[in-house]
Design a protein around this motif. Structure first.
Motif, PDB file in Angstrom:
ATOM      1  N   LEU A  73      45.389  56.834  43.359  1.00  0.00           N
ATOM      2  CA  LEU A  73      46.648  57.571  43.495  1.00  0.00           C
ATOM      3  C   LEU A  73      46.522  58.706  44.501  1.00  0.00           C
ATOM      4  CD1 LEU A  73      47.859  55.994  41.135  1.00  0.00           C
ATOM      5  CD2 LEU A  73      48.687  58.179  40.222  1.00  0.00           C
ATOM      6  N   ARG A  74      47.593  58.914  45.261  1.00  0.00           N
ATOM      7  CA  ARG A  74      47.638  60.063  46.156  1.00  0.00           C
ATOM      8  C   ARG A  74      47.475  61.346  45.358  1.00  0.00           C
ATOM      9  NH1 ARG A  74      53.377  58.851  48.412  1.00  0.00           N
ATOM     10  NH2 ARG A  74      53.304  61.084  48.887  1.00  0.00           N
ATOM     11  N   PRO A  75      46.743  62.307  45.865  1.00  0.00           N
ATOM     12  CA  PRO A  75      46.518  63.552  45.115  1.00  0.00           C
ATOM     13  C   PRO A  75      47.806  64.257  44.717  1.00  0.00           C
ATOM     14  CG  PRO A  75      45.017  63.422  46.982  1.00  0.00           C
ATOM     15  CD  PRO A  75      45.974  62.277  47.122  1.00  0.00           C
ATOM     16  N   GLU A  76      48.813  64.245  45.599  1.00  0.00           N
ATOM     17  CA  GLU A  76      50.051  64.951  45.275  1.00  0.00           C
ATOM     18  C   GLU A  76      50.824  64.252  44.153  1.00  0.00           C
ATOM     19  OE1 GLU A  76      50.947  62.717  49.231  1.00  0.00           O
ATOM     20  OE2 GLU A  76      49.219  63.519  48.120  1.00  0.00           O
ATOM     21  N   ILE A  77      50.643  62.923  44.024  1.00  0.00           N
ATOM     22  CA  ILE A  77      51.269  62.213  42.906  1.00  0.00           C
ATOM     23  C   ILE A  77      50.522  62.519  41.609  1.00  0.00           C
ATOM     24  CG2 ILE A  77      51.895  59.949  41.973  1.00  0.00           C
ATOM     25  CD1 ILE A  77      53.533  60.754  44.407  1.00  0.00           C
ATOM     26  N   GLN A  78      49.193  62.571  41.690  1.00  0.00           N
ATOM     27  CA  GLN A  78      48.410  62.920  40.507  1.00  0.00           C
ATOM     28  C   GLN A  78      48.773  64.307  39.994  1.00  0.00           C
ATOM     29  OE1 GLN A  78      44.150  62.037  40.479  1.00  0.00           O
ATOM     30  NE2 GLN A  78      44.380  60.848  42.353  1.00  0.00           N
ATOM     31  N   ALA A  79      49.086  65.218  40.906  1.00  0.00           N
ATOM     32  CA  ALA A  79      49.333  66.605  40.524  1.00  0.00           C
ATOM     33  C   ALA A  79      50.702  66.830  39.912  1.00  0.00           C
ATOM     34  CB  ALA A  79      49.167  67.513  41.745  1.00  0.00           C
ATOM     35  N   MET A  80      51.625  65.888  40.108  1.00  0.00           N
ATOM     36  CA  MET A  80      52.988  66.094  39.631  1.00  0.00           C
ATOM     37  C   MET A  80      53.179  65.526  38.235  1.00  0.00           C
ATOM     38  SD  MET A  80      55.164  63.251  41.807  1.00  0.00           S
ATOM     39  CE  MET A  80      56.714  63.789  41.086  1.00  0.00           C
ATOM     40  N   HIS A  81      54.323  65.835  37.650  1.00  0.00           N
ATOM     41  CA  HIS A  81      54.701  65.305  36.344  1.00  0.00           C
ATOM     42  C   HIS A  81      55.945  64.436  36.494  1.00  0.00           C
ATOM     43  CE1 HIS A  81      51.887  67.962  34.276  1.00  0.00           C
ATOM     44  NE2 HIS A  81      52.307  68.938  35.061  1.00  0.00           N
ATOM     45  N   ALA A  82      56.050  63.415  35.648  1.00  0.00           N
ATOM     46  CA  ALA A  82      57.264  62.597  35.642  1.00  0.00           C
ATOM     47  C   ALA A  82      58.448  63.456  35.224  1.00  0.00           C
ATOM     48  CB  ALA A  82      57.105  61.415  34.685  1.00  0.00           C
ATOM     49  N   TYR A  83      59.641  63.071  35.687  1.00  0.00           N
ATOM     50  CA  TYR A  83      60.854  63.827  35.352  1.00  0.00           C
ATOM     51  C   TYR A  83      61.019  63.861  33.834  1.00  0.00           C
ATOM     52  CZ  TYR A  83      65.640  65.549  35.732  1.00  0.00           C
ATOM     53  OH  TYR A  83      66.779  66.315  35.628  1.00  0.00           O
ATOM     54  N   PRO A  84      61.063  65.053  33.230  1.00  0.00           N
ATOM     55  CA  PRO A  84      61.086  65.139  31.762  1.00  0.00           C
ATOM     56  C   PRO A  84      62.470  64.859  31.189  1.00  0.00           C
ATOM     57  CG  PRO A  84      61.120  67.342  32.721  1.00  0.00           C
ATOM     58  CD  PRO A  84      61.013  66.373  33.878  1.00  0.00           C
ATOM     59  N   VAL A  85      62.533  63.970  30.223  1.00  0.00           N
ATOM     60  CA  VAL A  85      63.777  63.704  29.496  1.00  0.00           C
ATOM     61  C   VAL A  85      63.463  63.849  28.010  1.00  0.00           C
ATOM     62  CG1 VAL A  85      65.615  62.059  28.999  1.00  0.00           C
ATOM     63  CG2 VAL A  85      64.582  62.120  31.281  1.00  0.00           C
ATOM     64  N   PRO A  86      63.863  64.954  27.382  1.00  0.00           N
ATOM     65  CA  PRO A  86      63.491  65.194  25.982  1.00  0.00           C
ATOM     66  C   PRO A  86      64.246  64.289  25.020  1.00  0.00           C
ATOM     67  CG  PRO A  86      64.956  66.917  26.758  1.00  0.00           C
ATOM     68  CD  PRO A  86      64.638  66.063  27.956  1.00  0.00           C
ATOM     69  N   ASP A  87      63.645  64.072  23.869  1.00  0.00           N
ATOM     70  CA  ASP A  87      64.282  63.303  22.806  1.00  0.00           C
ATOM     71  C   ASP A  87      65.391  64.146  22.184  1.00  0.00           C
ATOM     72  OD1 ASP A  87      64.963  61.614  20.758  1.00  0.00           O
ATOM     73  OD2 ASP A  87      63.113  61.897  19.616  1.00  0.00           O
ATOM     74  N   ALA A  88      66.598  63.612  22.187  1.00  0.00           N
ATOM     75  CA  ALA A  88      67.753  64.361  21.667  1.00  0.00           C
ATOM     76  C   ALA A  88      68.275  63.791  20.355  1.00  0.00           C
ATOM     77  CB  ALA A  88      68.869  64.370  22.707  1.00  0.00           C
ATOM     78  N   ALA A  89      67.512  62.932  19.716  1.00  0.00           N
ATOM     79  CA  ALA A  89      67.977  62.309  18.471  1.00  0.00           C
ATOM     80  C   ALA A  89      68.286  63.381  17.423  1.00  0.00           C
ATOM     81  CB  ALA A  89      66.916  61.344  17.950  1.00  0.00           C
ATOM     82  N   GLY A  90      69.482  63.315  16.863  1.00  0.00           N
ATOM     83  CA  GLY A  90      69.884  64.238  15.820  1.00  0.00           C
ATOM     84  C   GLY A  90      70.266  65.616  16.301  1.00  0.00           C
ATOM     85  N   MET A  91      70.307  65.829  17.612  1.00  0.00           N
ATOM     86  CA  MET A  91      70.605  67.146  18.170  1.00  0.00           C
ATOM     87  C   MET A  91      72.039  67.214  18.694  1.00  0.00           C
ATOM     88  SD  MET A  91      67.553  68.705  18.029  1.00  0.00           S
ATOM     89  CE  MET A  91      67.390  69.943  19.310  1.00  0.00           C
ATOM     90  N   VAL A  92      72.572  68.425  18.792  1.00  0.00           N
ATOM     91  CA  VAL A  92      73.774  68.662  19.585  1.00  0.00           C
ATOM     92  C   VAL A  92      73.296  68.683  21.030  1.00  0.00           C
ATOM     93  CG1 VAL A  92      75.651  70.253  20.115  1.00  0.00           C
ATOM     94  CG2 VAL A  92      74.897  69.952  17.740  1.00  0.00           C
ATOM     95  N   LYS A  93      73.596  67.640  21.781  1.00  0.00           N
ATOM     96  CA  LYS A  93      72.970  67.389  23.080  1.00  0.00           C
ATOM     97  C   LYS A  93      73.785  68.055  24.199  1.00  0.00           C
ATOM     98  CE  LYS A  93      70.800  63.634  25.698  1.00  0.00           C
ATOM     99  NZ  LYS A  93      71.179  64.095  27.027  1.00  0.00           N
ATOM    100  N   LEU A  94      73.277  69.176  24.672  1.00  0.00           N
ATOM    101  CA  LEU A  94      73.969  69.939  25.704  1.00  0.00           C
ATOM    102  C   LEU A  94      72.998  70.279  26.828  1.00  0.00           C
ATOM    103  CD1 LEU A  94      75.998  72.353  23.370  1.00  0.00           C
ATOM    104  CD2 LEU A  94      76.796  70.244  24.453  1.00  0.00           C
ATOM    105  N   ASP A  95      72.211  69.294  27.239  1.00  0.00           N
ATOM    106  CA  ASP A  95      71.152  69.552  28.228  1.00  0.00           C
ATOM    107  C   ASP A  95      71.291  68.739  29.505  1.00  0.00           C
ATOM    108  OD1 ASP A  95      70.549  67.106  26.915  1.00  0.00           O
ATOM    109  OD2 ASP A  95      68.446  67.293  27.499  1.00  0.00           O
ATOM    110  N   ALA A  96      72.231  67.794  29.579  1.00  0.00           N
ATOM    111  CA  ALA A  96      72.198  66.826  30.681  1.00  0.00           C
ATOM    112  C   ALA A  96      73.517  66.658  31.416  1.00  0.00           C
ATOM    113  CB  ALA A  96      71.724  65.461  30.162  1.00  0.00           C
ATOM    114  N   MET A  97      74.466  67.552  31.222  1.00  0.00           N
ATOM    115  CA  MET A  97      75.740  67.561  31.958  1.00  0.00           C
ATOM    116  C   MET A  97      76.544  66.278  31.813  1.00  0.00           C
ATOM    117  SD  MET A  97      73.159  69.242  33.606  1.00  0.00           S
ATOM    118  CE  MET A  97      72.747  68.327  35.066  1.00  0.00           C
TER     119      MET A  97
END
Length: 362
Positions: A11-35
């Motif tokens: 893997l390219r070093p810059e890919i190793q250093a990054m994180h995947a786009y975070p999408v939190p689990d919203a099960a059972g929540m009032v979901k007001l995080d994603a527009m």
């Protein structure tokens, strides 16, 4: 050699250093995080869509150019004559194929910062150099600094979110015009939140040779369909089409989108309710000590929690414990420290949010 070692080697070093786009689990929540739009479809229209979907030939590939849907978008979204439309699997994919088309060695991608994270992520994926020009502390655009940076960097691609995400404000039209006219490369105006902003550069596409407009239907009630589109002169659309994956719009998304756009008045009415709620929620939150509310032309409000480092995250965690999920930007761009983005929900969801915020800020 273990799988971990092989991955680290390849893997390219810059890919190793990054994180995947975070999408939190919203099960059972009032979901007001994603527009997203908080409103489901009226039962009668949902039943009509069910009938449409039941007749789709899912055993066949989609039409290669989605001509019926593209023609409907040109009509409903009032795309100027002489301009064409290209579809993406969400605006994220549109960003991908626009960036890919302009990915020459040494090319620069530029946008205000903070702005939509996918602008910089796709620049990294395609080995382009990303230059983020900082907004002022109040998140307004420093047009002079941006123009000076363009002279220095000579970007091939400029992204301008109008309104901006995650800040919510719409940059002055005159400043955007100056940037488009001065840009040595392509300027893409991301109008994901246009239904809530009112203003648009869509009618002005024919004025500029180096301008395209990108939109999505996610914010007006079709987030689950994953449908974005780019509008511009045929020369640009033809170029982007070369990097678009074949059959990228599936038959179910296409069929449902056609039916919903034929009933766009329903979506427009829902957007109007969101706008009313945005101003009502703003008025309530502006009375709340310890919370700053920034101007918004979108379907969310950006707020800053008073206090030292970590104050925003503490409020975010308190909201989660109370069953409300919003977006915490602390630890990202320095200007966003202690900032929370609150998507506007239904009146009941907003009531819960306001009450939870009051509790969290005690």
């Amino acid at each position: 050699m273990s799988a971990k070692e092989i991955v680290a080697k390849l893997l390219r070093p810059e890919i190793q250093a990054m994180h995947a786009y975070p999408v939190p689990d919203a099960a059972g929540m009032v979901k007001l995080d994603a527009m997203e739009s908080p409103y489901r479809l009226p039962p009668a229209l949902a039943a009509e869509i069910g009938d449409v979907v039941s007749r789709v030939a899912v055993n066949r590939y989609p039409a290669p150019d989605a001509s019926e849907l593209r023609a409907l978008i040109r009509e409903v979204m009032q795309v100027p004559a002489g301009c064409d439309v290209l579809l993406g699997n969400g605006s994220d994919e549109c960003i991908q194929y626009i960036t890919a088309a302009l990915a020459r060695e040494g090319a620069v991608v530029m946008s205000p910062a903070p702005s939509f994270v996918m602008f910089s992520m796709h620049a990294l994926f395609f080995r382009l150099r990303f230059v983020g020009v900082p907004l002022r502390e109040d998140f307004t655009l420093d047009a002079g600094a941006f123009l000076a940076a363009m002279v220095k960097e000579q970007p091939a691609l400029v992204w301008l979110a109008f309104p901006n995400n995650p800040t919510g404000n719409a940059f002055p039209v005159a400043d955007i015009e100056r940037i488009v006219r001065a840009s040595p490369g392509l300027v893409v105006i991301d109008e994901a939140y246009q239904p809530y902003a009112g203003a648009s550069f869509m009618p002005r596409l024919a004025e500029f040779d180096n301008l395209v407009v990108m939109r999505t239907v996610s914010k007006i009630g079709m987030a689950g369909l994953r449908l974005g589109y780019v509008c511009g002169r045929p020369e640009w659309i033809e170029a982007f089409n070369k990097t678009r994956p074949p059959y990228n719009i599936n038959v179910l998304s296409e069929a449902v989108a056609i039916k919903l756009l034929q009933n766009k008045k329903v979506l427009d009415a829902q957007a109007a309710k969101v706008l009313d709620e945005r101003e009502r929620v703003r008025a309530e939150l502006e009375r709340q000590p310890g919370l700053k509310i920034f101007p918004s032309a979108a379907n969310f409000l950006l707020t800053r929690v008073a206090g030292g480092r970590g104050a925003g995250t503490r409020v975010f965690e308190s909201l989660k414990r109370q069953g409300v999920l919003v977006k915490d930007f602390s630890g990202g761009h320095p200007l966003m420290e202690n900032c929370l983005r609150l998507t506007i929900g239904t009146p009941e969801e907003n009531r819960i949010l306001v009450a939870a915020l009051r509790e969290a800020l005690k």
